[in-house]
Design a protein around this motif. Structure first.
Motif, PDB file in Angstrom:
ATOM      1  N   SER A 161      -3.207  15.108 -23.168  1.00 23.11           N
ATOM      2  CA  SER A 161      -2.883  14.214 -22.064  1.00 23.11           C
ATOM      3  C   SER A 161      -3.379  14.812 -20.756  1.00 23.11           C
ATOM      4  N   ALA A 162      -3.375  14.001 -19.705  1.00 23.44           N
ATOM      5  CA  ALA A 162      -3.799  14.485 -18.390  1.00 23.44           C
ATOM      6  C   ALA A 162      -2.868  15.579 -17.878  1.00 23.44           C
ATOM      7  N   GLN A 165      -3.931  18.689 -19.606  1.00 19.12           N
ATOM      8  CA  GLN A 165      -5.265  19.075 -19.152  1.00 19.12           C
ATOM      9  C   GLN A 165      -5.202  19.773 -17.800  1.00 19.12           C
ATOM     10  N   ASP A 176     -13.541  13.771 -20.550  1.00 12.98           N
ATOM     11  CA  ASP A 176     -12.640  12.697 -20.130  1.00 12.98           C
ATOM     12  C   ASP A 176     -12.854  11.463 -21.014  1.00 12.98           C
ATOM     13  N   GLY A 178     -10.961   8.760 -20.497  1.00  9.52           N
ATOM     14  CA  GLY A 178     -10.519   7.619 -19.706  1.00  9.52           C
ATOM     15  C   GLY A 178      -9.114   7.175 -20.072  1.00  9.52           C
ATOM     16  N   PRO A 179      -8.583   6.184 -19.371  1.00 12.21           N
ATOM     17  CA  PRO A 179      -7.247   5.659 -19.687  1.00 12.21           C
ATOM     18  C   PRO A 179      -7.233   5.005 -21.068  1.00 12.21           C
ATOM     19  N   GLN A 180      -6.195   5.316 -21.834  1.00 13.21           N
ATOM     20  CA  GLN A 180      -6.067   4.782 -23.186  1.00 13.21           C
ATOM     21  C   GLN A 180      -4.685   4.139 -23.347  1.00 13.21           C
ATOM     22  N   PRO A 188      -1.208   2.764 -19.557  1.00 12.29           N
ATOM     23  CA  PRO A 188      -2.276   3.545 -20.196  1.00 12.29           C
ATOM     24  C   PRO A 188      -2.301   4.977 -19.656  1.00 12.29           C
ATOM     25  N   LEU A 189      -2.580   5.924 -20.524  1.00 12.04           N
ATOM     26  CA  LEU A 189      -2.615   7.334 -20.140  1.00 12.04           C
ATOM     27  C   LEU A 189      -4.040   7.864 -20.222  1.00 12.04           C
ATOM     28  N   SER A 190      -4.415   8.690 -19.253  1.00  8.04           N
ATOM     29  CA  SER A 190      -5.720   9.346 -19.286  1.00  8.04           C
ATOM     30  C   SER A 190      -5.690  10.462 -20.316  1.00  8.04           C
ATOM     31  N   LEU A 191      -6.678  10.472 -21.189  1.00 11.00           N
ATOM     32  CA  LEU A 191      -6.746  11.463 -22.252  1.00 11.00           C
ATOM     33  C   LEU A 191      -8.049  12.247 -22.153  1.00 11.00           C
ATOM     34  N   TYR A 192      -8.019  13.455 -22.720  1.00 14.44           N
ATOM     35  CA  TYR A 192      -9.178  14.343 -22.694  1.00 14.44           C
ATOM     36  C   TYR A 192      -9.371  14.977 -24.069  1.00 14.44           C
TER      37      TYR A 192
END
Length: 279
Positions: A161-162, A165, A176, A178-180, A188-192
């Motif tokens: 998760s952001a 990260q 990145d 992006g938002p998922q 939506p959460l930004s994931l890496y």
């Protein structure tokens, strides 16, 4: 008769980094292998993951079939629990790649694959269950989010998760995603996706590479270090022991001395202990 007093320890609120690991294609495996053979494959997979987790002082909270729920920050907290979790995730992927399905006589054996999701957040942790079966579990959205992130990860990958990260920024190279949209999560959460570990040995090294703020209020300590360095250049060997509570700026003082010695053309040799290589 009066009810027995509640001897259950109180729940505790703390921040955890939660790792959720799942075996890819377990349903297909159950169709291809005999139950005894499948059991041995899953046991070996669980043992491999547990060995890696223990190396980084994580805690396997639950074996959920072919899934593992792991806490970093419980029962013992570390200042680098997020880093430990990500390193463990990468190492699990690498270790599982060396395992295959089936026995030596099975044709067309395939390497096992895993998906790993990691998230950091607040939880309430304590005993849950009846008198017949009790478990120490963390409640809150953090474990659920880690499990949902795992579901979006590609085989043989670690996705964070952001929040996580940001805690490991500079220590790992991340891509990145992006938002998922995660099932059950309204926003939506930004994931890496974690690509690899960087060369940085500590958060302080990352800060040095990005630029430090001016050192203020340490003139006495910096002056003492420089005085000892001048004596050393004059042929009088010196040894300095710098100790103190965590976070008071020991590394920053050492960096000031490094900057001085670099200006004078000295060759530095640094040795640093690692918490990840202990017996």
């Amino acid at each position: 008769q009066p009810l027995a007093p509640n001897t259950q320890p109180p729940a505790e609120r703390r921040q955890l980094t939660v790792l959720f690991c799942n075996l890819v294609g377990s349903t297909a495996l159950s169709e291809q292998l005999d139950p005894e053979e499948l059991r041995e494959v899953v046991r070996t997979y669980q043992k491999t993951c547990t060995t890696v987790v223990q190396r980084y002082d994580g805690h396997v909270a639950q074996h959920l079939g072919d899934g593992l729920l792991v806490y970093f920050g419980y029962p013992q907290a570390h200042e680098d629990d997020a880093r430990r979790a990500v390193r463990a995730g990468l190492e699990i992927v690498k270790a599982i790649k060396g395992q295959v399905t089936g026995d030596g006589g099975q044709a067309g054996r395939k390497p096992l694959q895993v998906r790993i999701g990691i998230h950091t957040g607040l939880v309430v942790i304590g005993e849950i269950g009846s008198s017949e079966k009790r478990e120490i579990l963390a409640l809150g959205e953090t474990p659920n989010i880690a499990a949902r992130i795992q579901g979006l990860a590609e085989p043989d990958s670690v996705v964070v998760s952001a929040v996580t990260q940001r805690l490991v920024a500079g220590l790992f190279e991340c891509r990145d995603l992006g938002p998922q949209a995660l099932k059950g999560i309204t926003v939506p959460l930004s994931l890496y996706r974690v690509v690899r570990e960087s060369e940085a040995q500590s958060r302080f090294e990352v800060e040095v590479s990005t630029g430090l703020t001016p050192l203020i209020g340490r003139d006495l300590e910096v002056g003492l270090l420089r005085e000892r360095w001048i004596q050393t250049k004059g042929g009088e060997g010196q040894v300095i022991l710098l100790s103190g509570e965590a976070g008071i700026g020991k590394s920053r003082l050492v960096q000031a001395l490094k900057d001085q010695t670099s200006q004078d053309g000295a060759t530095r040799i640094a040795f640093q202990c690692s918490p990840y290589h202990q017996r």
